[in-house]
Design an enzyme around this catalytic site. Structure first.
Site: not given
Length: 216
Positions: A32-33, A35, A95, A102
């Site tokens: 997400c980050f 994007k 993480k 991803r």
């Protein structure tokens, strides 16, 4: 000047950010980050804010640079050549406590090593070998110059260097004197997540580099 911990603490006082997100690392990952940042770039352009758009663009660029910086630092410490040298990769997820790879920094870092002819021994407590195979694809001089290790202790065997790329708890309690006996001297340990207490490794005869100390 302030070291990375002081900067992290100051910015982390903002509860919307928090200090944990600002931990030292080889770059951010996740689905997400990146994007979301690219969406911010688009929105800023759309609303006529090119300077702000450029700022967020640079955040993504610096993240890519950080991954490349780690790779180049390892190359330089290993006398400018990793061809046929064995590198133990500790952690492939983006993480800890997830099997999600991803946008993981490990992907591009490992690909760069493979292109340079290194042999990689990859360990991760949760990521499957099939996922790593998918992420790395056919890269490197031999197209398959890496292998997956289920046994952490075997990951170190005959390695010239060891790189911690994910902050898994299991990596915080490694017996470094035992590791030094398994690795090929002179051996390097690179802690890109700053999870190792330097005092536990100083008397192990291993060369040690840790991110965030201003010693690059």
């Amino acid at each position: 000047g302030a070291n990375i911990d002081e900067v992290k603490k100051a910015i982390g006082l903002d509860t919307r950010i928090g200090s944990k997100f600002l931990n030292s690392g080889p770059g951010f990952g996740g689905s997400c980050f990146k994007k979301d940042i690219l969406n911010l770039t688009y929105l800023c352009e759309h609303f006529g804010l090119p300077e702000v758009s450029s700022y967020w663009d640079q955040v993504v660029s610096i993240n890519e640079w950080q991954k490349y910086r780690i790779y180049k630092l390892v190359i330089n410490k290993l006398f400018g050549n990793v061809s046929n040298k064995k590198i133990a990769i500790l952690g492939f997820a983006f993480k800890a406590d997830t099997n999600d790879t991803r946008e993981s920094p490990a992907i591009s870092i490992c690909k760069n090593f493979l292109v340079e002819g290194a042999i990689l021994s990859i360990h991760d407590p949760k990521v499957d070998e099939s996922q790593i195979k998918f992420d790395l694809g056919q890269v490197g001089k031999e197209n398959s110059n890496w292998f997956f290790s289920n046994d952490l202790n075997k990951t170190f065997e005959s390695a010239d260097a060891l790189i911690i790329l994910t902050e898994w708890e299991i990596y915080k309690n490694i017996d470094w004197k035992l590791v030094a006996k398994k690795m090929r001297s002179p051996a390097w340990v690179f802690d890109t997540r700053r999870i190792i207490d330097p005092s536990t490794i100083n008397d192990s005869k291993l060369s040690f580099w840790q991110i965030g100390l201003g010693l690059d």
